[in-house]
Scaffold this motif. Structure first.
Motif, mmCIF file in Angstrom:
data_model
loop_
_atom_site.group_PDB
_atom_site.id
_atom_site.type_symbol
_atom_site.label_atom_id
_atom_site.label_comp_id
_atom_site.label_asym_id
_atom_site.label_seq_id
_atom_site.Cartn_x
_atom_site.Cartn_y
_atom_site.Cartn_z
ATOM 1 N N SER A 82 0.840 -1.194 0.000
ATOM 2 C CA SER A 82 0.000 0.000 0.000
ATOM 3 C C SER A 82 0.874 1.243 0.000
ATOM 4 C CB SER A 82 -0.944 0.017 1.205
ATOM 5 O OG SER A 82 -0.214 0.085 2.400
ATOM 6 N N THR B 228 -13.290 9.208 -1.007
ATOM 7 C CA THR B 228 -12.144 8.378 -0.663
ATOM 8 C C THR B 228 -11.762 8.617 0.798
ATOM 9 O OG1 THR B 228 -11.346 8.609 -2.923
ATOM 10 C CG2 THR B 228 -9.759 7.820 -1.294
ATOM 11 N N PRO B 229 -11.573 7.551 1.594
ATOM 12 C CA PRO B 229 -11.198 7.754 2.993
ATOM 13 C C PRO B 229 -9.933 8.600 3.130
ATOM 14 C CG PRO B 229 -11.757 5.473 2.621
ATOM 15 C CD PRO B 229 -11.711 6.134 1.265
ATOM 16 N N SER C 241 -7.764 11.304 6.332
ATOM 17 C CA SER C 241 -7.746 11.649 7.751
ATOM 18 C C SER C 241 -6.754 12.763 8.024
ATOM 19 C CB SER C 241 -7.410 10.427 8.601
ATOM 20 O OG SER C 241 -6.112 9.963 8.319
ATOM 21 N N GLY D 218 -10.879 10.665 11.031
ATOM 22 C CA GLY D 218 -11.141 10.139 9.695
ATOM 23 C C GLY D 218 -12.298 10.838 9.000
ATOM 24 N N THR E 108 -14.823 8.091 6.222
ATOM 25 C CA THR E 108 -14.257 6.874 6.784
ATOM 26 C C THR E 108 -15.318 6.096 7.556
ATOM 27 O OG1 THR E 108 -12.116 7.967 6.989
ATOM 28 C CG2 THR E 108 -12.440 5.973 8.288
ATOM 29 N N HIS F 233 -13.187 0.703 8.776
ATOM 30 C CA HIS F 233 -11.914 1.158 8.203
ATOM 31 C C HIS F 233 -11.050 1.799 9.297
ATOM 32 C CE1 HIS F 233 -9.221 2.750 5.054
ATOM 33 N NE2 HIS F 233 -9.140 3.811 5.841
ATOM 34 N N ALA F 234 -11.675 2.611 10.142
ATOM 35 C CA ALA F 234 -10.953 3.252 11.241
ATOM 36 C C ALA F 234 -10.416 2.210 12.227
ATOM 37 C CB ALA F 234 -11.854 4.251 11.953
ATOM 38 N N ASP F 235 -11.190 1.172 12.493
ATOM 39 C CA ASP F 235 -10.728 0.110 13.398
ATOM 40 C C ASP F 235 -9.484 -0.578 12.844
ATOM 41 O OD1 ASP F 235 -12.767 0.637 15.201
ATOM 42 O OD2 ASP F 235 -14.024 -1.041 14.529
ATOM 43 N N ARG F 236 -9.472 -0.830 11.530
ATOM 44 C CA ARG F 236 -8.296 -1.452 10.903
ATOM 45 C C ARG F 236 -7.092 -0.506 10.957
ATOM 46 N NH1 ARG F 236 -12.332 -2.929 7.336
ATOM 47 N NH2 ARG F 236 -11.656 -1.383 5.815
ATOM 48 N N ALA F 237 -7.335 0.781 10.710
ATOM 49 C CA ALA F 237 -6.245 1.757 10.767
ATOM 50 C C ALA F 237 -5.674 1.827 12.182
ATOM 51 C CB ALA F 237 -6.738 3.133 10.324
#
Length: 160
Positions: free
Chosen positions: A76, A104-105, A107, A128, A131, A135-139
């Motif tokens: 990525s 698009t996400p 932050s 975010g 978001t 997605h925020a949990d994964r980040a």
């Protein structure tokens, strides 16, 4: 004549992480802003960020980018713009473009470095935009791994 005003939208999600590091704020700040140091920790476990794939223009309005790799292939690409650089106390940068209209996400990350008499309390906040909570949990989970690596890097004997 019809006028439309842009509405500033607040973040969809926001979270904070606070970690105490066994290094002074200047050293932690350099770990964030020097590509030679960033390459050692800026990726989750099992990934790497090769030095040749890091570009940092650390000044307000300057851009940054880093490619995270796995198994010798890009996994990525992260990029954004520095909003505020207050050495060694604070760093604010975007990931993506929070004002984009394509959904698009993106932050805004704020990192504060608080001096604890030779140690540093690092206060990390990510807000975010566009978001989803998942997605925020994964980040957030990814950043936890980044900071585990940062802790190990700062605790190890490494060249200045």
């Amino acid at each position: 004549m019809t006028e439309t005003a842009a509405v500033q939208r607040g973040p969809d999600v926001e979270y904070q992480l606070v970690i105490t590091l066994d290094a002074p704020p200047e050293e932690v700040f350099r770990a964030w802003t020097d590509p030679e140091r960033l390459t050692h920790w800026f990726a989750p476990h099992g990934f790497s960020t090769p030095r040749k794939h890091i570009d940092l223009d650390v000044r307000p309005g300057g851009s940054w980018q880093a490619e995270i790799w796995r198994d010798n292939a890009p996994a990525s690409r992260l990029s954004g713009t520095y909003v505020d650089v207050d050495r060694p106390e604070r760093l604010v940068f975007t990931t993506g473009d929070p004002s984009n209209r394509d959904g698009t996400p993106a932050s805004v990350v704020t990192v504060a470095f608080v001096d604890l008499l030779g140690r540093t309390e690092m206060r990390f906040c990510q807000a975010g935009y566009h978001t989803a909570p998942a997605h925020a949990d994964r980040a957030r989970a990814g950043w936890v791994q980044f900071f585990e690596r940062l802790t190990a890097y700062l605790e190890a004997d490494h060249p200045e």
